[in-house]
Design an enzyme around this catalytic site. Structure first.
Site, PDB file in Angstrom:
ATOM      1  N   CYS A 163      74.310  94.493  40.269  1.00 28.25           N
ATOM      2  CA  CYS A 163      73.629  96.007  40.338  1.00 28.25           C
ATOM      3  C   CYS A 163      72.473  96.074  42.033  1.00 28.25           C
ATOM      4  CB  CYS A 163      72.775  95.921  39.473  1.00 28.25           C
ATOM      5  SG  CYS A 163      72.315  94.448  39.570  1.00 28.25           S
TER       6      CYS A 163
ATOM      7  N   ALA B  85      80.136  98.139  28.731  1.00 26.15           N
ATOM      8  CA  ALA B  85      80.009  96.574  27.547  1.00 26.15           C
ATOM      9  C   ALA B  85      80.803  95.682  28.586  1.00 26.15           C
ATOM     10  CB  ALA B  85      81.395  96.902  26.028  1.00 26.15           C
TER      11      ALA B  85
END
Length: 447
Positions: free
Chosen positions: A50, A190
């Protein structure tokens, strides 16, 4: 292996650029294949998280490798090359190894010492292995990086703050929206980060936990493991009004939760605390405009990059820096020593062939020697050769392990007139590539 790293991270680029450059879907796989297919590249791996995108490659030429990897990153990220270049960093050879080991130890993370990076490195290696873009060199490098990271965490207090990006983010949420315990929470996604977030929420004592994911089976599997409930991904918008906290990390290419969705949820909520969002996705899942909405709190990677995480003590950081330096030296020495091994093996093979040839001549000239005498002569000749070669071969391995020691392989090949094909047969490396690698290790400038 001539290792090159070209990348950008939260340390080199603003979050807005990282968001625009984020690689999602099948893009990382295509980037890996295109990199490995480049004439300038032998092996390739991609660390894509990220807050960082890093290409690791075994290249035959430094400048050509930098140009090619930069162009590939620009092409696959969709960011103009000129704009991207000003935020890229480049590391080569020992500096590249040092960078990777530092990353593995959490020294380069937004939250210093966080351990999640080890899982991300493991995933990067697994992807490169599955896509057949990593060979022996990158496999050994990444495996060693994982070992160095584990050593840093086991031998120092680098992770004593106990923080990951998730826990750091939840701390920031708690500042503006109150304690996490007792809240109703929704996790959107998830994957690995979302799973960590959900587990962290359970440990923090949330009263109710919902999981939503595009693939319902993954949401159900995660919910079953944590005693949570699932909600249909298409009903996330309607669910916002019923929860106090939303953590989102889907990897989607566009906004998942709009400012209009949040405004509608806030309008019907009765709770005094703001509806809190922790957006850990890159590109972002939650509309940036939520920052300006009354009754809502948004903590995202941009705000986390501006906050100050609790960091380990200076002594722990210094200890890890020392570990990294020692491990880089040891890795470089091992690589240099391994470089000369095929030449040493070829030398011993040549010596063995000479012994066999001379013993054959002896058998021809003295055919009447009894077997006992013949065996004693044979053992004596072999011992003489072994003793003559022992000290030089041991010493040359030691010397080759030192910086600038690769030239000893050339010296051995020249002094003993070793057949280049024999060395190639031992190493499995083309002679030109071997010579180029030796020149690089000897301190030659990349061309």
């Amino acid at each position: 292996m001539s290792l090159l790293v070209v990348g950008l991270s939260h340390r080199s680029a603003p979050v807005g650029l990282l968001e625009r450059a984020a690689l999602t879907g099948q893009v990382p796989t295509r980037l890996l294949h295109d990199t490995a297919a480049s004439p300038a590249v032998g092996e390739a791996a991609l660390l894509n998280t990220c807050n960082r995108i890093e290409l690791y490659a075994d290249v035959d030429k430094f400048h050509a490798g930098v140009a090619e990897l930069s162009l590939l990153l620009a092409h696959h990220s969709g960011v103009d090359l000129e704009e991207l270049t000003s935020h890229l960093y480049v590391h080569y050879e020992d500096r590249a190894v040092h960078h990777l080991f530092s990353v593995a130890c959490g020294l380069d993370s937004m939250v210093v010492g966080e351990g999640q990076i080890l899982g991300q490195l493991r995933d990067a290696l697994a992807r490169a292995q599955e896509e057949h873009t990593a060979g022996r060199g990158l496999n050994e490098l990444f495996q060693q990086a994982l070992r160095v990271g584990k050593r840093a965490h086991s031998e120092t207090g680098i992770d004593k703050a106990g923080q990951s990006l998730v826990t750091f983010g939840l701390e920031q949420v708690a500042v503006g929206a109150g304690e996490i315990a007792g809240k109703r929470a929704l996790v959107v996604g998830a994957g690995s980060m979302s799973s960590l977030a959900a587990a962290t929420l359970v440990r923090a004592g949330v009263a109710d936990l919902l999981i939503a994911n595009r693939t319902a089976e993954r949401a159900e599997r995660l919910a079953a493991n944590l005693g949570a409930r699932t909600v249909d991904f298409g009903k996330v918008r309607e669910t916002l009004a019923d929860v106090d906290l939303v953590i989102s990390c889907t990897g989607a290419a566009g906004v998942v939760i709009s400012a209009e969705d949040v405004a509608a949820a806030v309008a019907v909520r009765t709770a005094e605390a703001p509806l809190a969002f922790l957006d850990l996705a890159m590109p972002r899942d939650v509309d940036h405009a939520v920052h300006g909405l009354a009754g809502a709190l948004l903590v995202d990677l941009e705000s986390l990059s501006q906050a100050h995480a609790a960091t380990p003590g200076a002594g722990d950081v210094d200890a890890v820096v020392g570990i990294v330096a020692d491990e880089v030296d040891a890795f470089g020495a091992a690589q240099r020593a391994a470089r000369i091994a095929p030449t040493v093996v070829a030398l011993r093979q040549m010596a063995s062939e000479v012994v066999l040839s001379e013993l054959g001549r002896l058998n021809t000239r003295l055919p009447d020697l009894d077997e006992r005498t013949r065996a004693e002569v044979s053992q004596t000749v072999k011992r003489v050769v072994d003793k003559l070669l022992h000290a030089p071969t041991v010493r040359v391995k030691q010397l080759a392990a030192e910086p600038g020691g690769a030239g000893y392989a050339d010296a051995l090949r020249e002094l003993f007139d070793l057949d280049p094909a024999a060395v190639q047969a031992v190493s499995g490396t083309p002679i030109g590539a071997q010579a180029k690698a030796d020149a690089t290790l000897a301190g030659g400038n990349p061309r």
